[in-house]
Structure formats: C-alpha cells, structure tokens
Design a protein around this motif. Structure first.
Motif, short mmCIF file in Angstrom:
data_model
loop_
_atom_site.label_atom_id
_atom_site.label_comp_id
_atom_site.label_asym_id
_atom_site.label_seq_id
_atom_site.Cartn_x
_atom_site.Cartn_y
_atom_site.Cartn_z
N ALA A 13 -59.48 -1.34 68.34
CA ALA A 13 -58.70 -2.55 68.65
C ALA A 13 -59.65 -3.73 68.70
CB ALA A 13 -57.97 -2.39 69.97
N TYR A 14 -59.19 -4.88 68.25
CA TYR A 14 -60.06 -6.06 68.19
C TYR A 14 -60.27 -6.69 69.57
CZ TYR A 14 -60.26 -5.85 63.16
OH TYR A 14 -60.52 -5.45 61.87
N ASN A 15 -59.35 -6.46 70.49
CA ASN A 15 -59.58 -6.86 71.89
C ASN A 15 -58.71 -5.97 72.77
OD1 ASN A 15 -56.93 -8.25 72.42
ND2 ASN A 15 -57.69 -9.55 70.75
N ILE A 22 -56.44 0.50 64.31
CA ILE A 22 -56.54 1.87 63.81
C ILE A 22 -56.19 2.79 64.98
CG2 ILE A 22 -58.07 3.68 62.93
CD1 ILE A 22 -57.58 1.58 60.86
N ASN A 23 -55.28 3.73 64.74
CA ASN A 23 -54.75 4.53 65.84
C ASN A 23 -54.93 6.03 65.56
OD1 ASN A 23 -53.41 5.35 68.16
ND2 ASN A 23 -51.37 5.08 67.27
N ASN A 24 -55.96 6.63 66.15
CA ASN A 24 -56.21 8.08 66.08
C ASN A 24 -56.14 8.59 64.64
OD1 ASN A 24 -56.83 10.55 67.30
ND2 ASN A 24 -54.68 11.15 67.37
N LEU A 25 -56.90 7.97 63.77
CA LEU A 25 -56.85 8.26 62.34
C LEU A 25 -57.93 9.27 61.96
CD1 LEU A 25 -56.34 5.70 59.51
CD2 LEU A 25 -58.24 7.30 59.36
N SER A 26 -57.55 10.25 61.16
CA SER A 26 -58.50 11.23 60.62
C SER A 26 -58.25 11.39 59.13
CB SER A 26 -58.35 12.59 61.31
OG SER A 26 -58.65 12.51 62.69
N LYS A 45 -55.86 -1.11 56.73
CA LYS A 45 -56.75 -0.67 55.65
C LYS A 45 -58.06 -1.46 55.62
CE LYS A 45 -54.28 -3.34 52.05
NZ LYS A 45 -53.35 -4.05 52.96
N SER A 46 -58.01 -2.76 55.88
CA SER A 46 -59.25 -3.56 55.89
C SER A 46 -60.11 -3.21 57.10
CB SER A 46 -58.92 -5.05 55.90
OG SER A 46 -58.32 -5.42 54.68
N THR A 47 -59.48 -2.92 58.24
CA THR A 47 -60.24 -2.50 59.41
C THR A 47 -60.93 -1.17 59.16
OG1 THR A 47 -58.69 -3.64 60.87
CG2 THR A 47 -60.09 -1.97 61.88
N LEU A 48 -60.24 -0.25 58.50
CA LEU A 48 -60.85 1.03 58.15
C LEU A 48 -62.07 0.82 57.27
CD1 LEU A 48 -60.87 4.12 58.07
CD2 LEU A 48 -59.25 3.98 56.15
N LEU A 49 -61.97 -0.07 56.30
CA LEU A 49 -63.12 -0.39 55.45
C LEU A 49 -64.29 -0.89 56.28
CD1 LEU A 49 -64.76 -1.47 52.97
CD2 LEU A 49 -63.28 -3.48 53.03
#
Length: 266
Positions: A13-15, A22-26, A45-49
């Motif tokens: 989370a950004y704050n 992103i939430n509990n991603l595998s 998707k951009s946060t994942l990158l």
C-alpha cells in the motif's frame, strides 16, 4: 521449466490509509517465457512492476529473482538482471548521440572500453539502428527512439526485459515493429519478457497472460483460455483484441483468433 521470478504473498500500500495496491499476490514466471500483464488503470500492474524491479521497497511478502531473494542487500545485483523499456523513451535519454546514450549505461556498469564499443554496435545492429548511431536521440521518430531505448537495455545483457507500456505512444505499424524486434531478441538470447500493455492484440502470442484487478491476480493462463472469458474481461474494464472484435462483427464468432488466422478467414 525453471522459475526465474517467484512472487509470494505480496501486499503493498502506498500509505497506511489507502487500500492495498497489491493484495496477497503470488505468481511464478518461468525462464524464457513471454508474459503479458493486463488490467485497467489502478489494477496494480504498474505497482507490481515497481516491486519486481526494486523501485518500491517490499512491505509484506517476498520476491525471488533468478534464485536471489530481493532485499536491500541484493537490489543492486538484481537490477543488473533486469532491463526496463518505459512508455516514453525521451525520459531514458542522457547521451548527446545514440551511441553515447547506449554507452552511458555500460560505463555505469564498469564494462571495459573495447567491450563497450562492441556491445553498442551489436545492440544497434539488433534493433536495425546502426546507421543512426551518431544522430541525436531527440531528433529521431517515436519508433526509432523506442528502438534506441531497447538497444540500451539489450547492451546491458539482462536476463529479464520488462516492457512498461513501451508501445503505447506508437502507431499500429510502429507497435508491430517493436514487438517483432523484442520477439527476435527473446528467441536469440532466451530472454524472459514481461509485457505490460493495454493493447490486448499484443498479447495474442504470449506464452501466458496475467489479468490483474484490484491488486489481485484474477486470471493466469494461455491466451486461448483467457479469451474464453470475454464477458468477464469486459466487466473488469478491459477491451478485447482487435482481431476478436472483427471476427465477432463479421462472422459473429467470439473464440480466440490470431491475426494470421483472421486474415485467412477474410
């Protein structure tokens, strides 16, 4: 197949007040795969990158890249395994000429002078830009700029290339040319490619497509399976590939179809 990227239980989370981006991603990406990641704006998707590329720090969960767990002590070595081509190539240019720009990254990595020149020449040849090596990057066309950006990444000899909306500012012909160049480089060097795009027609030849929604990975499969869920994709704010829309409009058929297959039908 050998995994080259493993993401486990990732949350970010950004704050503290905001919902998790992103939430509990595998997920797992195998060596040599072409993975397309799609999702509407805000899907994560951009946060994942940024997390995979160590641009943002990990909060919860872990990422392993080429056998190395990502943390503060390993981020530099992992950066050397990744090459990112961004949406706007102008933001990547630092050299006065094309060859200077490609050489800049090599100098930062301590590549010897003779090897550096060889790598610059090989990278320019790979993207068919050798004739422009002494031109100023900012005077090139959009497609030429993106080719130089790709050459700058290829010269560093990464194992993984991330395309962050790298074709979004190009016309359809330019997008096709860039995708073909990356496909050729992938096959020649056994590269792993992560392709973030909103042009879904660019995903048809992926090994797998990851569909993200509200920070979660909601689908992960080959294109033929993903596009069986056309209604679900539309409900998530995504469009269908142009080829599938034409196939439906003309033949009233909704199954997965490639450009080549559609051309044969037409």
């Amino acid at each position: 197949m050998k995994p080259i990227i493993e993401v486990n239980n990732l949350t970010f989370a950004y704050n503290e007040q905001s919902l998790a981006a992103i939430n509990n991603l595998s997920l797992t990406i195998n060596k040599g795969e072409w993975i397309s990641i799609v999702g509407h704006n805000g899907s994560g998707k951009s946060t994942l990158l940024k997390l995979i590329a160590a641009i943002e720090p990990l909060q919860q969960g872990n990422i392993t890249i080429d056998g190395t767990p990502l943390d503060d002590s390993s981020s530099y070595s992992i950066h050397k395994k990744l090459g990112i081509v961004f949406q706007n190539p102008d933001n990547q240019f630092v050299g006065a000429t094309v060859e200077d720009d490609i050489a800049f990254g090599l100098e930062n990595h301590g590549v010897p002078h003779d090897e550096m020149h060889e790598r610059v020449d090989n990278a320019l040849q790979a993207v068919e830009m050798s004739h422009m090596k002494r031109h100023e990057p900012h005077h090139l066309s959009g497609g030429q700029k993106q080719r130089v950006a790709i050459a700058s990444v290829i010269a560093l000899q990464p194992k993984i290339i991330i395309l962050d909306e790298a074709t979004s500012m190009l016309d359809p012909e330019g997008r096709i040319e860039i995708i073909k160049i990356i496909q050729r480089l992938q096959q020649a060097n056994n590269l792993t490619v992560i392709h973030i795009t909103h042009h879904l027609e660019e995903t048809l030849h992926s090994d797998r497509i990851f569909v993200m929604n509200k920070g979660e990975l909601v689908m992960a499969d080959i294109p033929q399976v993903i596009y069986k869920h056309a209604d679900a994709l539309i409900d998530m704010g995504l469009d269908l590939p142009f080829e599938m829309k034409v196939n439906k409009a003309i033949f009233n058929e909704t199954e997965y179809i490639t450009t080549e297959e559609l051309l044969k039908k037409l």
